[in-house]
Design an enzyme around this catalytic site. Structure first.
Site, PDB file in Angstrom:
ATOM      1  N   PHE A 149      33.200  36.771  37.794  1.00  0.00           N
ATOM      2  CA  PHE A 149      33.218  38.172  37.369  1.00  0.00           C
ATOM      3  C   PHE A 149      34.529  38.876  37.681  1.00  0.00           C
ATOM      4  O   PHE A 149      34.837  39.904  37.088  1.00  0.00           O
ATOM      5  CB  PHE A 149      32.084  38.948  38.062  1.00  0.00           C
ATOM      6  CG  PHE A 149      32.318  39.198  39.540  1.00  0.00           C
ATOM      7  CD1 PHE A 149      33.099  40.263  39.982  1.00  0.00           C
ATOM      8  CD2 PHE A 149      31.764  38.365  40.498  1.00  0.00           C
ATOM      9  CE1 PHE A 149      33.325  40.489  41.330  1.00  0.00           C
ATOM     10  CE2 PHE A 149      31.986  38.577  41.849  1.00  0.00           C
ATOM     11  CZ  PHE A 149      32.771  39.650  42.268  1.00  0.00           C
ATOM     12  N   LYS A 174      31.742  30.126  29.089  1.00  0.00           N
ATOM     13  CA  LYS A 174      30.589  30.833  29.650  1.00  0.00           C
ATOM     14  C   LYS A 174      31.136  32.039  30.397  1.00  0.00           C
ATOM     15  O   LYS A 174      31.646  31.937  31.513  1.00  0.00           O
ATOM     16  CB  LYS A 174      29.794  29.947  30.607  1.00  0.00           C
ATOM     17  CG  LYS A 174      28.600  30.670  31.249  1.00  0.00           C
ATOM     18  CD  LYS A 174      28.083  29.948  32.466  1.00  0.00           C
ATOM     19  CE  LYS A 174      27.031  30.763  33.211  1.00  0.00           C
ATOM     20  NZ  LYS A 174      27.582  32.030  33.791  1.00  0.00           N
ATOM     21  N   SER A 227      32.446  29.898  43.293  1.00  0.00           N
ATOM     22  CA  SER A 227      32.173  29.562  44.689  1.00  0.00           C
ATOM     23  C   SER A 227      32.352  28.067  44.941  1.00  0.00           C
ATOM     24  O   SER A 227      32.276  27.248  44.024  1.00  0.00           O
ATOM     25  CB  SER A 227      30.753  29.985  45.066  1.00  0.00           C
ATOM     26  OG  SER A 227      29.800  29.113  44.462  1.00  0.00           O
ATOM     27  N   CYS A 282      40.307  35.625  44.983  1.00  0.00           N
ATOM     28  CA  CYS A 282      40.476  34.451  45.834  1.00  0.00           C
ATOM     29  C   CYS A 282      41.863  34.390  46.453  1.00  0.00           C
ATOM     30  O   CYS A 282      42.112  33.564  47.327  1.00  0.00           O
ATOM     31  CB  CYS A 282      40.184  33.169  45.052  1.00  0.00           C
ATOM     32  SG  CYS A 282      41.305  32.893  43.676  1.00  0.00           S
ATOM     33  N   GLU A 383      34.320  33.210  53.423  1.00  0.00           N
ATOM     34  CA  GLU A 383      34.793  34.187  52.446  1.00  0.00           C
ATOM     35  C   GLU A 383      33.783  35.321  52.302  1.00  0.00           C
ATOM     36  O   GLU A 383      32.595  35.085  52.056  1.00  0.00           O
ATOM     37  CB  GLU A 383      35.005  33.513  51.088  1.00  0.00           C
ATOM     38  CG  GLU A 383      35.598  34.447  50.048  1.00  0.00           C
ATOM     39  CD  GLU A 383      35.826  33.757  48.708  1.00  0.00           C
ATOM     40  OE1 GLU A 383      36.980  33.677  48.272  1.00  0.00           O
ATOM     41  OE2 GLU A 383      34.836  33.298  48.113  1.00  0.00           O
TER      42      GLU A 383
END
Length: 500
Positions: A149, A174, A227, A282, A383
């Site tokens: 996202f 996707k 992730s 990230c 994280e």
């Protein structure tokens, strides 16, 4: 309320699903659209559309393929403000951060425009007497892109699709169901630029339907960002089905601040790195390893600067930090802050109860600083993906570097110093794949790879740069030998058996 469609075979279609997923405006807390959870049949139809488009697209000369990207680049510039506004409203990034997201999509497009040069192979005359060998780079077929996202323009439409298309492949993306609209709008620009039907296809769905992208025999490769847990599943499942995979996953980037670092400039760099995009990236800088002799001064300066950040609706151009993407993610971040306090960290700045007047239902968090985070505390290890900065104090360069290298993640790492020796040693010894020397966000430009290491990446070829080109192409070696007429005549004489 806008009910979104999916994009397959050059057509925008209504899904037959009965399940739709909410798309929020994080600044207001309102649902602004519904994204379909496409059925498995619809995902498979998108794959088949991409497969059907591949033969003609791959046979199109690369010089002609990139003409579409030239037009897209111009359209991205023309529609920049529109795209930034869409991104602000579905993701919650500030205007400046959202503009950077779209500009990175443009940068990836510009890198892919160089495909005619990048796809050039190698050749050698006389690999043996009269024998020549040439290496070509060829397209492969259908690729799947599975995106998160947090960068709805840059990742699908900068990192993935431009190079995939320029090298003659087709793709099914996707899109992330919380933030699909930016990607979909850019797909419309590709249509306007003349991209043939089926080269690009976009679906929104759950993990159940997305599993087909990992297993379908017509999908040749998968590019994933998300992730570590899901990335490892994507990598193992797709590889088991014979596909090439690049899976870019989590991070816990650290910066080592030595005692000779200038406090003011270092604090400003850390603020931008830690709290930009509300920490939802990230390549954020959520952990600072600082020499104890300057730690108090540095933490005080960071806290003072963080208190001055303007928090508000994402689309207002004077907003420094917008909300996080969802109420559930905000709650997760709050829980991490509670965990840090229970583990013994000292709360320097608390952003948990941040509210914005007139937008009380928005998903806001203020900058949060946790000091004296010990090496055993999970808040400094895992994280968080939010505006939470952890301060770790050390006595030396060697202690700080060792502490950083203990992390299972190795996306980026940073050092702040004016000492050339330590800067060089840090670059040489750090485990981070992308290193910054007095640069808080060491993301390289698109001609270099986005090169995470350890549990921040699974695969062999990173995205962008020459790695990205190799990921989307296969090498073919052609060895050629020709005979001159004299040789052929001699061969006829030598083979004659004397009969008439």
């Amino acid at each position: 309320m806008k009910q979104l469609q999916y994009f397959s075979g050059g057509k925008w279609l209504n899904s037959k699903t009965e399940k739709y997923m909410d798309v929020y405006n994080p600044s207001t807390g309102e649902v602004i659209a519904k994204a379909p959870c496409c059925t498995k049949d619809e995902v498979e139809a998108a794959i088949e559309a991409a497969a059907a488009a591949f033969p003609a697209w791959s046979a199109t000369p690369v010089m002609k393929r990139v003409q579409v990207l030239y037009k897209v680049r111009e359209l991205l510039e023309k529609h920049m403000d529109e795209l930034v506004d869409i991104l602000c409203r579905e993701n919650g990034k500030s205007w400046g951060d959202a503009q950077g997201d779209v500009l990175k999509a443009k940068e990836g497009t510009e890198q892919a425009i160089a495909a005619p040069n990048l796809m050039m192979g190698e050749s050698l005359m006389d690999t043996a007497v009269g024998v020549d060998t040439t290496l070509y780079r060829e397209s492969l077929g259908v690729f799947a892109g599975i995106v998160p996202f947090n960068f709805p323009a840059m990742i699908p439409m900068g990192w993935m699709f431009p190079m995939c298309a320029a090298t003659g492949n087709t793709m099914v993306i996707k899109a992330a169901s919380p933030t699909p609209m930016t990607c979909m709008r850019i797909a419309e620009l590709y249509q306007e630029a003349g991209l043939p039907d089926g080269v690009l296809n976009i679906v929104t769905c759950s993990r159940n339907e997305a599993e087909l992208l990992l297993e379908h025999p017509k999908v040749k490769g998968v590019s994933f960002v998300g992730s570590t847990t899901v990335g490892l599943h994507v990598y193992t499942t797709a590889a088991k089905h014979g596909k090439r995979v690049q899976a870019l996953t989590e991070a816990k980037n650290h910066a080592l601040v030595l005692e000779d670092a200038p406090i003011g400039r270092t604090a400003a760099g850390i603020i931008n790195s830690a709290f930009g995009c509300a920490g939802e990236r990230c390549m954020a800088l959520p952990a600072i390893v600082v020499h104890e002799s300057i730690a108090d001064a540095l933490v005080a300066d960071i806290a003072e600067k963080a208190k001055g950040m303007r928090i508000g609706p994402a689309w207002l151009k004077d907003t420094d930090m917008g909300p996080v993407v969802s109420a559930s993610h905000r709650e997760s971040i709050r829980n991490w802050i509670e965990t840090g306090l229970k583990e013994g960290a000292k709360l320097v700045l608390d952003g948990r109860e941040c509210t914005v007047s007139g937008y009380e239902n928005g998903f806001y968090l203020g900058p949060t600083i946790l000091d004296h985070v010990g090496p055993e505390m999970t808040v400094g290890i895992e994280e968080i993906f939010g505006p939470v900065l952890c301060i770790k104090r050390v006595k030396s360069f060697e202690e700080g570097l060792a502490l950083m290298n203990e992390s299972r993640f190795a996306n980026g790492s940073v050092i702040y110093t004016q000492n050339g020796y330590y800067a060089r040693e840090f670059a040489r010894q750090t485990h981070g794949g992308m290193v910054g020397v007095n640069v808080g966000i060491p993301v390289p430009v698109g001609m270099f790879p986005f090169a995470g290491h350890k549990d921040s990446f699974f695969g062999d070829l990173h995205c962008l740069g020459k790695d990205g080109l190799r990921f989307f192409t296969e090498s073919k070696c052609v060895t050629t030998r020709w005979f001159d007429e004299a040789e052929l005549r001699r061969e006829k004489v030598d083979s004659w058996d004397g009969t008439v």
